[in-house]
Design a protein around this motif. Structure first.
Motif, short mmCIF file in Angstrom:
data_model
loop_
_atom_site.label_atom_id
_atom_site.label_comp_id
_atom_site.label_asym_id
_atom_site.label_seq_id
_atom_site.Cartn_x
_atom_site.Cartn_y
_atom_site.Cartn_z
N ILE A 58 98.59 55.63 54.27
CA ILE A 58 99.56 56.35 53.46
C ILE A 58 100.35 57.28 54.38
CG2 ILE A 58 99.86 57.94 51.53
CD1 ILE A 58 97.04 56.93 50.60
N VAL A 59 101.66 57.13 54.40
CA VAL A 59 102.53 57.93 55.25
C VAL A 59 103.06 59.10 54.43
CG1 VAL A 59 104.60 57.89 56.68
CG2 VAL A 59 103.21 55.83 56.47
N SER A 60 102.87 60.31 54.95
CA SER A 60 103.36 61.49 54.22
C SER A 60 104.88 61.58 54.32
CB SER A 60 102.73 62.76 54.78
OG SER A 60 103.11 62.93 56.12
N GLY A 61 105.49 62.08 53.27
CA GLY A 61 106.94 62.24 53.24
C GLY A 61 107.68 61.07 52.65
N PHE A 62 106.94 60.09 52.11
CA PHE A 62 107.57 58.91 51.50
C PHE A 62 106.93 58.65 50.15
CE2 PHE A 62 108.11 58.37 56.00
CZ PHE A 62 109.41 57.94 56.10
N VAL A 63 107.74 58.19 49.19
CA VAL A 63 107.26 57.83 47.87
C VAL A 63 107.87 56.50 47.50
CG1 VAL A 63 107.32 58.45 45.43
CG2 VAL A 63 106.95 60.20 47.11
N CYS A 64 107.06 55.61 46.93
CA CYS A 64 107.54 54.33 46.41
C CYS A 64 107.49 54.40 44.89
CB CYS A 64 106.68 53.18 46.90
SG CYS A 64 106.75 52.94 48.67
N THR A 65 108.59 54.06 44.24
CA THR A 65 108.66 54.10 42.78
C THR A 65 109.07 52.74 42.24
OG1 THR A 65 110.97 54.78 42.75
CG2 THR A 65 109.32 56.53 42.80
N GLU A 66 108.82 52.54 40.97
CA GLU A 66 109.26 51.33 40.28
C GLU A 66 110.54 51.63 39.51
OE1 GLU A 66 105.81 50.56 37.91
OE2 GLU A 66 105.01 49.18 39.41
N ASP A 67 111.13 50.60 38.90
CA ASP A 67 112.32 50.78 38.08
C ASP A 67 112.01 51.72 36.91
OD1 ASP A 67 114.03 49.24 39.55
OD2 ASP A 67 113.60 47.40 38.45
N GLY A 68 112.95 52.57 36.58
CA GLY A 68 112.81 53.45 35.44
C GLY A 68 112.12 54.77 35.73
N VAL A 69 111.70 55.00 36.97
CA VAL A 69 111.03 56.25 37.32
C VAL A 69 112.08 57.24 37.82
CG1 VAL A 69 109.34 57.32 38.84
CG2 VAL A 69 108.89 55.07 37.87
N ASN A 70 112.07 58.44 37.26
CA ASN A 70 113.02 59.47 37.66
C ASN A 70 112.44 60.25 38.84
OD1 ASN A 70 115.00 61.37 37.84
ND2 ASN A 70 114.52 62.37 35.90
N TYR A 71 113.11 60.20 39.97
CA TYR A 71 112.62 60.86 41.18
C TYR A 71 113.42 62.13 41.51
CZ TYR A 71 116.47 58.25 43.27
OH TYR A 71 117.70 57.72 43.55
N LEU A 74 111.56 65.34 42.72
CA LEU A 74 110.91 65.37 44.03
C LEU A 74 111.75 66.18 45.02
CD1 LEU A 74 109.82 61.64 44.35
CD2 LEU A 74 108.36 63.60 43.89
N PRO A 75 111.10 66.88 45.96
CA PRO A 75 111.86 67.64 46.96
C PRO A 75 112.72 66.72 47.83
CG PRO A 75 109.51 68.15 47.06
CD PRO A 75 109.67 67.04 46.11
N ASN A 76 113.78 67.28 48.40
CA ASN A 76 114.69 66.49 49.24
C ASN A 76 114.06 66.07 50.56
OD1 ASN A 76 116.75 66.53 47.39
ND2 ASN A 76 117.61 68.43 48.18
N GLU A 77 112.94 66.67 50.94
CA GLU A 77 112.26 66.29 52.19
C GLU A 77 111.52 64.97 52.06
OE1 GLU A 77 111.41 69.45 50.78
OE2 GLU A 77 113.12 70.34 51.80
N ILE A 78 111.42 64.45 50.85
CA ILE A 78 110.68 63.21 50.61
C ILE A 78 111.68 62.07 50.45
CG2 ILE A 78 109.18 62.01 49.00
CD1 ILE A 78 107.82 64.64 48.42
N ALA A 79 111.49 61.02 51.26
CA ALA A 79 112.31 59.82 51.14
C ALA A 79 111.76 58.97 49.99
CB ALA A 79 112.28 59.01 52.43
N VAL A 80 112.65 58.37 49.24
CA VAL A 80 112.25 57.58 48.08
C VAL A 80 112.64 56.13 48.29
CG1 VAL A 80 112.55 57.27 45.59
CG2 VAL A 80 112.54 59.57 46.57
N PHE A 81 111.65 55.26 48.17
CA PHE A 81 111.87 53.82 48.20
C PHE A 81 111.64 53.28 46.80
CE2 PHE A 81 110.92 54.77 52.57
CZ PHE A 81 111.71 53.90 53.28
N LYS A 82 112.40 52.28 46.42
CA LYS A 82 112.24 51.65 45.12
C LYS A 82 111.69 50.24 45.29
CE LYS A 82 114.27 53.13 41.66
NZ LYS A 82 115.13 53.57 40.59
N ILE A 83 110.71 49.90 44.47
CA ILE A 83 110.07 48.59 44.52
C ILE A 83 110.76 47.68 43.51
CG2 ILE A 83 107.93 47.35 44.09
CD1 ILE A 83 106.45 49.94 44.82
#
Length: 108
Positions: A58-71, A74-83
């Motif tokens: 698990i890499v800190s500072g990254f989040v993976c979300t699915e469709d329909g999830v409001n991100y 989340l703080p701006n320091e976290i990169a968001v990837f969508k699955i």
């Protein structure tokens, strides 16, 4: 089952050992990575050399979300990837960058 090495006490000792190993690997990563043993090793079903080792990193500072999830919360320091799973085979997905962060690791 105790004689064969699969009793509850032995399985508990194995899981405790793998958790300690995970803790040491995580400590060596200086807070960037977190290692978690999964699969049969995490359940204590296999000994050290009996099977492969499945480790989730698990890499800190990254989040993976699915469709329909409001991100947006989340703080701006976290990169968001969508699955995206709609256009892939079962068990696979496309991982697309939705929001960049200030810190990007080269290996990602």
């Amino acid at each position: 089952m105790n004689w064969l090495g699969y009793g509850p006490c032995i399985r508990k000792a194995r899981t405790d050992g793998y958790k300690e190993s995970d803790r040491r690997m995580t400590a060596g990563a200086f807070g960037i990575l977190r290692c978690v043993t999964t699969g049969s090793k995490a359940e204590g079903l296999t000994s050290v050399l009996e099977s492969d080792i499945d480790v989730m990193v698990i890499v800190s500072g990254f989040v993976c979300t699915e469709d329909g999830v409001n991100y947006s919360s989340l703080p701006n320091e976290i990169a968001v990837f969508k699955i995206y799973t709609d256009i892939c085979y079962h068990g696979h997905c496309r991982l697309l960058l939705e929001r960049r962060s200030s810190m990007v690791y080269r290996f990602v």
